[in-house]
Design a protein around this motif. Structure first.
Motif, mmCIF file in Angstrom:
data_model
loop_
_atom_site.group_PDB
_atom_site.id
_atom_site.type_symbol
_atom_site.label_atom_id
_atom_site.label_comp_id
_atom_site.label_asym_id
_atom_site.label_seq_id
_atom_site.Cartn_x
_atom_site.Cartn_y
_atom_site.Cartn_z
ATOM 1 N N ALA A 1 0.843 -1.198 0.000
ATOM 2 C CA ALA A 1 0.000 0.000 0.000
ATOM 3 C C ALA A 1 0.879 1.250 0.000
ATOM 4 C CB ALA A 1 -0.924 0.009 1.220
ATOM 5 N N PRO A 2 0.508 2.283 -0.778
ATOM 6 C CA PRO A 2 -0.612 2.335 -1.719
ATOM 7 C C PRO A 2 -0.498 1.250 -2.784
ATOM 8 C CG PRO A 2 0.319 4.531 -1.371
ATOM 9 C CD PRO A 2 1.274 3.550 -0.764
ATOM 10 N N PRO A 3 -1.636 0.772 -3.285
ATOM 11 C CA PRO A 3 -1.639 -0.406 -4.157
ATOM 12 C C PRO A 3 -1.307 -0.090 -5.605
ATOM 13 C CG PRO A 3 -3.867 0.388 -3.859
ATOM 14 C CD PRO A 3 -2.996 1.270 -3.010
ATOM 15 N N PRO A 4 -1.156 -1.130 -6.436
ATOM 16 C CA PRO A 4 -0.886 -0.899 -7.860
ATOM 17 C C PRO A 4 -1.923 -0.023 -8.543
ATOM 18 C CG PRO A 4 -0.427 -3.177 -7.299
ATOM 19 C CD PRO A 4 -1.055 -2.569 -6.078
ATOM 20 N N ALA A 5 -3.171 -0.036 -8.054
ATOM 21 C CA ALA A 5 -4.212 0.803 -8.650
ATOM 22 C C ALA A 5 -3.848 2.278 -8.615
ATOM 23 C CB ALA A 5 -5.539 0.579 -7.926
ATOM 24 N N LYS A 6 -2.958 2.655 -7.695
ATOM 25 C CA LYS A 6 -2.524 4.052 -7.587
ATOM 26 C C LYS A 6 -1.283 4.338 -8.432
ATOM 27 C CE LYS A 6 -5.561 5.148 -4.361
ATOM 28 N NZ LYS A 6 -6.683 6.068 -4.625
ATOM 29 N N GLY A 7 -0.857 3.383 -9.269
ATOM 30 C CA GLY A 7 0.315 3.586 -10.116
ATOM 31 C C GLY A 7 1.634 3.402 -9.404
ATOM 32 N N THR A 8 1.629 2.649 -8.287
ATOM 33 C CA THR A 8 2.830 2.526 -7.461
ATOM 34 C C THR A 8 3.710 1.343 -7.830
ATOM 35 O OG1 THR A 8 1.558 1.250 -5.845
ATOM 36 C CG2 THR A 8 1.729 3.628 -5.477
ATOM 37 N N SER A 9 3.316 0.530 -8.790
ATOM 38 C CA SER A 9 4.113 -0.658 -9.137
ATOM 39 C C SER A 9 4.883 -0.413 -10.430
ATOM 40 C CB SER A 9 3.221 -1.896 -9.215
ATOM 41 O OG SER A 9 2.156 -1.700 -10.135
ATOM 42 N N GLY A 10 4.487 -1.025 -11.536
ATOM 43 C CA GLY A 10 5.237 -0.914 -12.778
ATOM 44 C C GLY A 10 5.488 0.505 -13.249
ATOM 45 N N GLU B 1 1.675 5.807 7.629
ATOM 46 C CA GLU B 1 0.578 6.544 7.022
ATOM 47 C C GLU B 1 -0.049 5.785 5.857
ATOM 48 O OE1 GLU B 1 4.310 8.183 4.947
ATOM 49 O OE2 GLU B 1 3.748 7.129 6.781
ATOM 50 N N HIS B 2 0.678 4.787 5.316
ATOM 51 C CA HIS B 2 0.191 4.032 4.172
ATOM 52 C C HIS B 2 -0.416 2.679 4.554
ATOM 53 C CE1 HIS B 2 1.994 6.964 1.589
ATOM 54 N NE2 HIS B 2 3.222 6.681 1.992
ATOM 55 N N LEU B 3 0.129 2.036 5.583
ATOM 56 C CA LEU B 3 -0.220 0.642 5.846
ATOM 57 C C LEU B 3 -0.101 0.311 7.326
ATOM 58 C CD1 LEU B 3 -0.735 -2.307 4.762
ATOM 59 C CD2 LEU B 3 1.758 -2.505 4.555
ATOM 60 N N GLY C 1 -4.024 -6.614 6.901
ATOM 61 C CA GLY C 1 -3.489 -5.335 6.463
ATOM 62 C C GLY C 1 -4.625 -4.340 6.348
ATOM 63 N N ILE C 2 -4.367 -3.089 6.730
ATOM 64 C CA ILE C 2 -5.336 -2.008 6.637
ATOM 65 C C ILE C 2 -4.670 -0.847 5.905
ATOM 66 C CG2 ILE C 2 -6.795 -0.362 7.902
ATOM 67 C CD1 ILE C 2 -6.613 -2.337 10.300
ATOM 68 N N ALA C 3 -5.361 -0.323 4.884
ATOM 69 C CA ALA C 3 -4.798 0.810 4.145
ATOM 70 C C ALA C 3 -5.937 1.705 3.650
ATOM 71 C CB ALA C 3 -3.964 0.299 2.962
ATOM 72 N N PRO C 4 -5.740 3.036 3.692
ATOM 73 C CA PRO C 4 -4.580 3.738 4.219
ATOM 74 C C PRO C 4 -4.353 3.428 5.687
ATOM 75 C CG PRO C 4 -5.999 5.241 3.007
ATOM 76 C CD PRO C 4 -6.742 3.965 3.182
ATOM 77 N N GLY C 5 -3.146 3.704 6.149
ATOM 78 C CA GLY C 5 -2.757 3.319 7.494
ATOM 79 C C GLY C 5 -3.432 4.139 8.578
ATOM 80 N N GLU C 6 -3.614 3.473 9.709
ATOM 81 C CA GLU C 6 -4.134 4.110 10.918
ATOM 82 C C GLU C 6 -3.912 3.143 12.068
ATOM 83 O OE1 GLU C 6 -8.376 4.543 10.853
ATOM 84 O OE2 GLU C 6 -8.702 2.398 10.778
#
Length: 284
Positions: free
Chosen positions: A126-135, A199-201, A276-281
């Motif tokens: 987290a943030p996950p691939p849906a947010k453009g954080t991977s490839g 803050e993320h995970l 796992g919980i995201a966004p983090g708290e």
């Protein structure tokens, strides 16, 4: 094998994810290793999967598959002996079944099966691939061309410089003595150890004693879990349809942000799961 984004199993309500229904995926290249993925959920907030390496298996990076992401990650070892290295710094950490590794965004990483049995690793991202954080994110980073798997700078100064090594780590081993532990405030029937809280995970492991339950809880982020042992029941009173679920080892579960839920152990022996919980708290 050409790079292609991994599948995205998404859910819009509390959902049981049985092991035999989990989405399968294969990624990598022959010279850099092929990795089996079991993708449980990939929402706009969190990514949960299990990946596997056969004996002698590994993953490294290539120009097409760059293993550096814009996400915090926890890797919990379900089985086998798993080695994780930062090829940029030479750091090498080893985790066995029941142990975890944590690292933050912008950490290059290579993985290795260092044992005689298949490695299975539960991963939260987290943030996950849906947010453009991977490839897409990885392609913006300069490629590491000289991989290192040892801190040669510490040879001749060990263990005298162990403190400085710990302070400079980018990969953090998380064994039971490293977790932040708490007892369920309401029921005292469950206890939780956190692997990380950023803050993320937020990721951790919860154990519920025989015949006990947790208090009712909700979170500001999406939650995904993976059952390690025992029979786990999930009560989701506001689901609108099915509100009572029975989970077995290797099953997963998804709970959207803000949804009240509690966990019951209705079986024999301890029920245990990683979440796992995201966004983090901080869990409430």
């Amino acid at each position: 094998m050409a790079y292609k984004p991994s599948p995205r199993p998404v859910f819009d309500r509390p959902s049981h994810i049985p092991y035999d229904k989990v989405t399968r995926h294969l990624w990598g290249e022959e010279d850099a290793g092929l990795v089996d993925d079991w993708i449980y959920a990939s929402t706009d907030n969190i990514h949960q999967l299990v990946f596997g390496l056969q004996p002698g298996g590994f993953f490294k990076h290539t120009d097409a598959f760059r293993t550096i992401f814009g996400a915090d990650e926890v890797m919990y070892v379900i089985s086998g002996t798993f080695g994780l290295a930062n090829p940029q710094t030479g750091e090498m950490q080893i985790a066995k079944a029941g142990e975890a590794l944590f690292f933050r965004k912008d950490t290059w990483h290579h993985g290795f099966n260092l044992g005689e049995e298949p490695v299975r690793v539960l991963e939260y991202f987290a943030p996950p691939p849906a947010k453009g954080t991977s490839g897409p994110y990885a392609r913006t980073k300069e490629l590491v061309t000289n991989s290192q798997y040892a801190r040669c700078d510490l040879v001749g100064r060990w263990p005298m410089d162990a403190g400085s090594e710990r302070a400079s780590r980018t990969i953090h081993p998380m064994r039971d003595t490293d977790l932040l532990w708490s007892l369920d405030q309401e029921t005292q029937g469950a206890y939780t150890g956190l692997y990380c809280s950023t803050e993320h995970l937020v990721a951790g492991r919860t154990s519920i004693l025989t015949g006990r339950r947790t208090g009712m809880e909700s979170h500001g982020g999406d939650e995904c879990l993976y059952v390690l042992s025992g029979q786990l029941n999930v009560h989701v009173p506001d689901a609108g349809g099915q509100v009572w679920f029975e989970l077995n080892p290797r099953d997963g579960f998804y709970i959207p942000a803000g949804c009240r839920h509690q966990y019951y152990n209705m079986g024999q022996g301890k029920a245990e799961f990683v979440f796992g919980i995201a966004p983090g708290e901080a869990p409430r």
